[in-house]
Design a protein around this motif. Structure first.
Motif, PDB file in Angstrom:
ATOM      1  N   UNK A 196       8.914  -4.599  -0.592  1.00  0.00           N
ATOM      2  CA  UNK A 196       7.689  -4.687  -1.387  1.00  0.00           C
ATOM      3  C   UNK A 196       6.966  -3.351  -1.325  1.00  0.00           C
ATOM      4  N   UNK A 197       6.015  -3.198  -2.210  1.00  0.00           N
ATOM      5  CA  UNK A 197       5.268  -1.945  -2.303  1.00  0.00           C
ATOM      6  C   UNK A 197       3.775  -2.220  -2.156  1.00  0.00           C
ATOM      7  N   UNK A 198       3.066  -1.243  -1.549  1.00  0.00           N
ATOM      8  CA  UNK A 198       1.611  -1.309  -1.391  1.00  0.00           C
ATOM      9  C   UNK A 198       0.979  -0.145  -2.156  1.00  0.00           C
ATOM     10  N   UNK A 199      -0.342  -0.150  -2.233  1.00  0.00           N
ATOM     11  CA  UNK A 199      -1.050   0.974  -2.862  1.00  0.00           C
ATOM     12  C   UNK A 199      -1.162   2.156  -1.900  1.00  0.00           C
ATOM     13  N   UNK A 200      -1.057   1.899  -0.601  1.00  0.00           N
ATOM     14  CA  UNK A 200      -1.089   2.964   0.402  1.00  0.00           C
ATOM     15  C   UNK A 200      -0.030   2.670   1.455  1.00  0.00           C
ATOM     16  N   UNK A 201       0.268   3.649   2.301  1.00  0.00           N
ATOM     17  CA  UNK A 201       1.333   3.486   3.292  1.00  0.00           C
ATOM     18  C   UNK A 201       0.947   2.481   4.365  1.00  0.00           C
ATOM     19  N   UNK A 202       1.895   1.656   4.735  1.00  0.00           N
ATOM     20  CA  UNK A 202       1.720   0.701   5.828  1.00  0.00           C
ATOM     21  C   UNK A 202       2.205   1.358   7.116  1.00  0.00           C
ATOM     22  N   UNK A 203       1.402   1.286   8.183  1.00  0.00           N
ATOM     23  CA  UNK A 203       1.776   1.939   9.445  1.00  0.00           C
ATOM     24  C   UNK A 203       1.846   0.951  10.607  1.00  0.00           C
ATOM     25  N   UNK A 204       1.794  -0.320  10.308  1.00  0.00           N
ATOM     26  CA  UNK A 204       1.769  -1.347  11.355  1.00  0.00           C
ATOM     27  C   UNK A 204       2.808  -2.410  11.040  1.00  0.00           C
ATOM     28  N   UNK A 205       3.348  -3.033  12.070  1.00  0.00           N
ATOM     29  CA  UNK A 205       4.240  -4.186  11.878  1.00  0.00           C
ATOM     30  C   UNK A 205       3.405  -5.451  12.027  1.00  0.00           C
TER      31      UNK A 205
END
Length: 435
Positions: A196-205
């Motif tokens: 999936x894609x977000x508007x900003x980077x994900x840095x957490x699980x």
């Protein structure tokens, strides 16, 4: 390893990518199949020279993992700083790991031949170091001398080997041909995986335990994350075929319960129940709670896999040894399957090197049993832990949910226990202190 550089290695793998070569481009769509690689596995891959190839492609380290149990209202936040690590793990696409391992093999000192074929049959001669063709009076060619296994390939050609390593997955054909049985069961669950894609980077699980099963959101670099969502077969079939808009709505709802209830300092009386575990009783879970990044787009197809637990009754026999999913398959809720496989590979390579140093036949069962003894107990322990978690979270019953949430909070706030759990999950060989 220095002692094994003179080995002649053949890789039999019918994956079409092996024949055409793996060429990964930055703009390629992410692979929906990913692996969470622990620091211990990364260290092994660095020593083997494979990790540098992973770093050339998309991947993401994470140093925070947030877990939330909706059925019991339990909550925990795991931080790499709790165990003096820079990160808890790294998420990499399977095609990236595949390419890294293949590139490492091609660049190694091994005399390696890759056969993009299927294994048709396997004949093991355990009583002699040479093989005689059945129904004929002729001895096999000189290439067969000193080898106890004959492998027939799908194109009709044959290979001869001192040792056959079955690394061919949960439905291992090598295991079947060697006559090694398994013990285990199927879970009444399927896993949907996708990118999936977000508007900003994900840095957490992120991981959320729902009544139907856990959902995990794992960063894989850029603005992409991977979803592993466990549910009943009927639900998985429905969600695989639903529209993208409806699926994304369900994902966002599952990850934060519709952006609804969140843990507070008074939840289940946790501040009073656990304040004596904490150095600072004024800290509340609410101060650390974060909302997962909203999923905005589906970046891959949705794939569905049935889940099971399987364990080989034996990892080895003369001339044959099993590693990875061929020896054991586990529930994906903690992402430990690939790391158990890397641990097997490291252990087996070291045992083979020791055998060569002592002048032993690397296909002798006594040597291979050393590998089995080294890996079996640890693998069984990890399988038991994961199976226990699966069973504990498959029960949705009020009083039990409260007890489970209390245990969840307790493990989060008892610092030595929390560090022990994180360290074990990160690849440390020491068992958690509660075991």
């Amino acid at each position: 390893m220095p002692m094994t550089k003179q080995l002649n290695v053949a890789i039999i793998d019918s994956n079409p990518a092996l024949a055409s070569g793996l060429h990964i481009k930055k703009e390629d769509a992410p692979d929906p199949r990913v692996s969470t690689v622990t620091p211990a596995s990364i260290s092994f891959l660095q020593d083997a020279g494979a990790w540098k190839y992973v770093e050339q492609n998309r991947h993401a380290y994470f140093n925070v993992m947030q877990v939330w149990d909706y059925t019991g209202l339990g909550y925990a936040r795991y931080n790499a700083r709790d165990v003096n690590k820079d990160f808890l793990g790294c998420v990499a696409e399977n095609k990236v790991l595949h390419n890294a391992l293949l590139s490492c093999v091609k660049d190694s000192d091994f005399k390696t031949t890759i056969y993009p074929l299927r294994l048709s049959s396997m004949t093991l001669n355990t009583s002699s170091m040479s093989i005689v063709e059945e129904n004929t009076n002729s001895v096999e060619p000189s290439s067969a001398q000193g080898h106890g296994a004959k492998l027939q390939l799908s194109d009709g050609s044959s290979l001869y080997a001192k040792l056959v390593v079955g690394a061919d997955g949960g439905k291992s054909h090598v295991r079947e041909l060697a006559g090694i049985k398994t013990t285990g069961w199927n879970y009444s669950q399927n896993a949907i995986i996708c990118t999936v894609e977000h508007t900003s980077e994900n840095v957490c699980a992120w991981q959320r335990f729902l009544p139907s099963g856990p959902i995990a959101l794992l960063p894989i670099g850029d603005k992409f994350s991977n979803i592993v969502w466990t549910m009943s077969p009927a639900e998985s079939n429905s969600r695989k075929s639903t529209t993208e808009e409806e699926f994304l709505k369900d994902v966002n709802y599952a990850l934060d319960y519709g952006y609804g209830p969140r843990p507070t300092s008074g939840l289940l009386g946790t501040r009073d129940m656990f304040s004596w575990f904490k150095m600072d009783a004024a800290i509340s879970t609410n101060e650390f709670f974060e909302i997962p990044p909203k999923v905005t787009k589906l970046a891959s197809e949705r794939m569905v896999f049935p889940l099971s637990l399987r364990h080989a009754n034996s990892y080895s026999s003369k001339r044959v040894v099993l590693i990875g999913d061929a020896a054991h398959t586990v529930h994906p809720l903690a992402g430990q399957g690939v790391n158990l496989g890397f641990g097997d590979a490291f252990s087996l390579s070291r045992i083979i090197a020791e055998g060569i140093a002592l002048g032993s036949d690397i296909g002798e069962v006594n040597l291979l049993k050393k590998y089995e003894a080294e890996r079996r107990s640890g693998n069984i322990m990890m399988m038991a832990i994961l199976d226990g978690f699966q069973k504990a979270y498959s029960v949705d019953f009020g009083p039990f949910n409260i007890l489970r949430a209390a245990a969840f909070h307790g493990a989060n706030y008892i610092s030595p226990l929390k560090k022990s759990i994180i360290s074990y999950a990160s690849g440390d060989h020491k068992l958690p202190i509660f075991l």
